[in-house]
Design an enzyme around this catalytic site. Sequence first.
Site, PDB file in Angstrom:
ATOM      1  N   ASP A  20       0.849  -1.180   0.000  1.00 36.77           N
ATOM      2  CA  ASP A  20       0.000   0.000   0.000  1.00 36.77           C
ATOM      3  C   ASP A  20       0.892   1.240   0.000  1.00 36.77           C
ATOM      4  O   ASP A  20       1.785   1.384   0.850  1.00 36.77           O
ATOM      5  CB  ASP A  20      -0.910  -0.008   1.237  1.00 36.77           C
ATOM      6  CG  ASP A  20      -1.968   1.075   1.166  1.00 36.77           C
ATOM      7  OD1 ASP A  20      -3.101   0.754   0.768  1.00 36.77           O
ATOM      8  OD2 ASP A  20      -1.668   2.234   1.514  1.00 36.77           O
ATOM      9  N   ILE A  21       0.664   2.138  -0.958  1.00 36.44           N
ATOM     10  CA  ILE A  21       1.476   3.355  -1.065  1.00 36.44           C
ATOM     11  C   ILE A  21       1.213   4.243   0.145  1.00 36.44           C
ATOM     12  O   ILE A  21       0.059   4.507   0.506  1.00 36.44           O
ATOM     13  CB  ILE A  21       1.166   4.108  -2.369  1.00 36.44           C
ATOM     14  CG1 ILE A  21       1.484   3.230  -3.583  1.00 36.44           C
ATOM     15  CG2 ILE A  21       1.956   5.416  -2.450  1.00 36.44           C
ATOM     16  CD1 ILE A  21       1.079   3.838  -4.908  1.00 36.44           C
ATOM     17  N   ASN A  47      -2.911  12.728  -4.177  1.00 37.50           N
ATOM     18  CA  ASN A  47      -4.080  13.103  -4.973  1.00 37.50           C
ATOM     19  C   ASN A  47      -4.602  14.481  -4.576  1.00 37.50           C
ATOM     20  O   ASN A  47      -4.960  15.306  -5.427  1.00 37.50           O
ATOM     21  CB  ASN A  47      -5.191  12.064  -4.811  1.00 37.50           C
ATOM     22  CG  ASN A  47      -4.990  10.843  -5.697  1.00 37.50           C
ATOM     23  OD1 ASN A  47      -4.337  10.922  -6.734  1.00 37.50           O
ATOM     24  ND2 ASN A  47      -5.532   9.716  -5.289  1.00 37.50           N
ATOM     25  N   HIS A  91      -5.513  13.932  -9.264  1.00 36.66           N
ATOM     26  CA  HIS A  91      -5.577  12.506  -9.623  1.00 36.66           C
ATOM     27  C   HIS A  91      -4.691  12.124 -10.807  1.00 36.66           C
ATOM     28  O   HIS A  91      -4.174  10.998 -10.839  1.00 36.66           O
ATOM     29  CB  HIS A  91      -7.032  12.097  -9.882  1.00 36.66           C
ATOM     30  CG  HIS A  91      -7.843  12.011  -8.633  1.00 36.66           C
ATOM     31  ND1 HIS A  91      -7.830  10.919  -7.804  1.00 36.66           N
ATOM     32  CD2 HIS A  91      -8.677  12.910  -8.049  1.00 36.66           C
ATOM     33  CE1 HIS A  91      -8.628  11.124  -6.776  1.00 36.66           C
ATOM     34  NE2 HIS A  91      -9.162  12.324  -6.890  1.00 36.66           N
ATOM     35  N   ASP A 116      -2.279   8.952 -10.707  1.00 41.13           N
ATOM     36  CA  ASP A 116      -2.256   7.868 -11.695  1.00 41.13           C
ATOM     37  C   ASP A 116      -0.831   7.577 -12.162  1.00 41.13           C
ATOM     38  O   ASP A 116      -0.447   6.417 -12.347  1.00 41.13           O
ATOM     39  CB  ASP A 116      -3.133   8.226 -12.896  1.00 41.13           C
ATOM     40  CG  ASP A 116      -4.621   8.213 -12.562  1.00 41.13           C
ATOM     41  OD1 ASP A 116      -4.979   7.696 -11.476  1.00 41.13           O
ATOM     42  OD2 ASP A 116      -5.413   8.725 -13.377  1.00 41.13           O
ATOM     43  N   ARG A 144       9.848 -11.787 -10.767  1.00 38.08           N
ATOM     44  CA  ARG A 144       9.974 -12.819 -11.785  1.00 38.08           C
ATOM     45  C   ARG A 144       8.719 -12.881 -12.661  1.00 38.08           C
ATOM     46  O   ARG A 144       7.641 -12.445 -12.246  1.00 38.08           O
ATOM     47  CB  ARG A 144      10.181 -14.183 -11.118  1.00 38.08           C
ATOM     48  CG  ARG A 144      11.392 -14.257 -10.210  1.00 38.08           C
ATOM     49  CD  ARG A 144      11.361 -15.534  -9.383  1.00 38.08           C
ATOM     50  NE  ARG A 144      10.172 -15.595  -8.545  1.00 38.08           N
ATOM     51  CZ  ARG A 144       9.903 -16.586  -7.701  1.00 38.08           C
ATOM     52  NH1 ARG A 144      10.736 -17.605  -7.583  1.00 38.08           N
ATOM     53  NH2 ARG A 144       8.797 -16.560  -6.972  1.00 38.08           N
ATOM     54  N   GLU A 158      -4.819   2.347  -4.128  1.00 36.32           N
ATOM     55  CA  GLU A 158      -3.352   2.396  -4.128  1.00 36.32           C
ATOM     56  C   GLU A 158      -2.742   1.097  -3.649  1.00 36.32           C
ATOM     57  O   GLU A 158      -1.571   1.041  -3.287  1.00 36.32           O
ATOM     58  CB  GLU A 158      -2.875   3.546  -3.237  1.00 36.32           C
ATOM     59  CG  GLU A 158      -3.130   3.374  -1.753  1.00 36.32           C
ATOM     60  CD  GLU A 158      -4.508   3.845  -1.299  1.00 36.32           C
ATOM     61  OE1 GLU A 158      -4.646   4.170  -0.116  1.00 36.32           O
ATOM     62  OE2 GLU A 158      -5.440   3.897  -2.126  1.00 36.32           O
TER      63      GLU A 158
END
Length: 573
Positions: A314-315, A322, A327, A331, A346, A357
């Site tokens: 989670d960012i 935002n 926004h 993005d 991989r 997010e």
Amino acid sequence: MKALHQTPSDDRMKREARLLKEGRKKYIRELNKQLQQLRHWTGDAEPEDTSETARRFYRIVHTLKGSAPMFGFTRIGALAEKLVGHWEWSQDEEAVASPAVRVRFRQCSQASLALVLELELEIDTIARELEPDEQQEQLQRTLTPPQGERLLVIDDDDVLRAYLVRRLKLDGYEVDEAADVSSAQRLIRERSYDLISLDLMMHPGSGYELFEFLKEDPNLKLVPLIVLSGRSDVYDKVRCFYLGADDYVVKPFQYEELAARIYSLLKRTKTFEQMAFRDPLTGVYNRRYFDHQIQVELQRVARYPGTISMVFIDIDRFKSINDTYGHPIGDLVLQGLAHLLQANLRATDLIARFGGEEFVVVLPGTSAADAKKTIEGILRLTHQGPVAQNEGQSFHITFSAGVSEWQPDLTLSEWIRRADDAMYEAKQSGRNRVMLYTGDAAGTETDAAARKTVLIADDDNILRSILMAKLKHLPIDFKEAADGEEAYLELLGGPVDLCILDGVMPGLDGYGVLERMRERGTRPPHTKVLVLSGRSREEDTSRGMQLGANAYMHKPFSMVELELKVKELLELS
């Protein structure tokens, strides 16, 4: 002497010619063995099992009819086609079970004798033309390194199958092969394929058996299937298409035509996958694909026990990005993190955008400790440079991540919940870190009398698990319902402070629950209702409010906004 320069296309043509010549010689050698059987069956001796011998005779000449012209032996193909006409009756169960089967066998043997003798003469002539070339026999072609999609070729004609496999590998595909249905089923269980080609007439199992096998497994329904058959009968074609075939190619065929059909099918499948299973913003897989593929991975672990870990990412402080920059910049940040994950994981790892997010990563064959090291390495990369740039401005982020390793006694929802719990612990511990799930309870102890009861009613069990994981740090006890009927009974059966109700469910939906409670006067007076729905039509929102909902949120929604709404409805600080 003037030097001659070969172009890549010249080199390819030479290799293809070499492959064709080698295939023709192998074909004639195998054909001589089959011809001995045909010659024996058209002799005076009568076989013990007339019905089975008739079927075997038909299978041989049917295969010759389809495969011989592909190697340039049109005369052999024409003779085989005439023989097929004599023995077509052997495919009729009533005919082979008839008391007159021996008489019919003798008649067909006598009628076939002249054609078999012509075959002998034709094969002898071709063998003389194809003089042995030991140097060519020992020459090994250097294959192009495997790349692109993996195909499975299923055909009981060894020579034709080998030829197709080699030509497809020359085109850059990774190719596996199977000579019968049982071998094909084993390979399909062990590996994932982008396309399957299937010979319809095989022995001992018919190609039709594989249709049933593919139809029973929902994970295989999307794999393109091309049927290769020497039968041009409309009934066979129609039956195959109804059973799920994507294409039907009649033998003999030109390889170039088959290659074009394969290319077209793979391209169309990729386009469909891009539309149906990819997040349009980031290009990684979406939630729909994750729900499908995680089941495939767990089935693989069940068959071949090993480690597999899940990571929730989670960012950190994404909402402020935002709010501050808008926004469009948010993005760009999402796209930048998605690219960072794809570039440093991989090809066998599953990366999906889970919503907002939040990303989820599944790492097959990886322990929790190793998964933690991998994700920490990616987190360090976010410290070294921006994930996005716009008009000369750089945007840096960090993220919080939680890791959980699969255990055999876990349900899927519990596994997801553990990874999410660990990610929440990372947030609570200061963000910008990766944490393993330890089983410790998150949050603080709260007086039981002050705790609230929340009923989550949704037919999506994974979404229920996510909601509980996101809200578990609040002083809340949870109840669950998988459909409207169950939700209605839970609301009547005990105190519920808040019902998070999915508007669209099979059977009795969320609106139906509200309507029933209003009509019967059974709604608990203290219960608040938050309706969640994937439909954003204004009339749906109005209907929910008219039926007594206290709040309405559209899917997909921000977990932050959901938590704020829950706190507001439950009057939590």
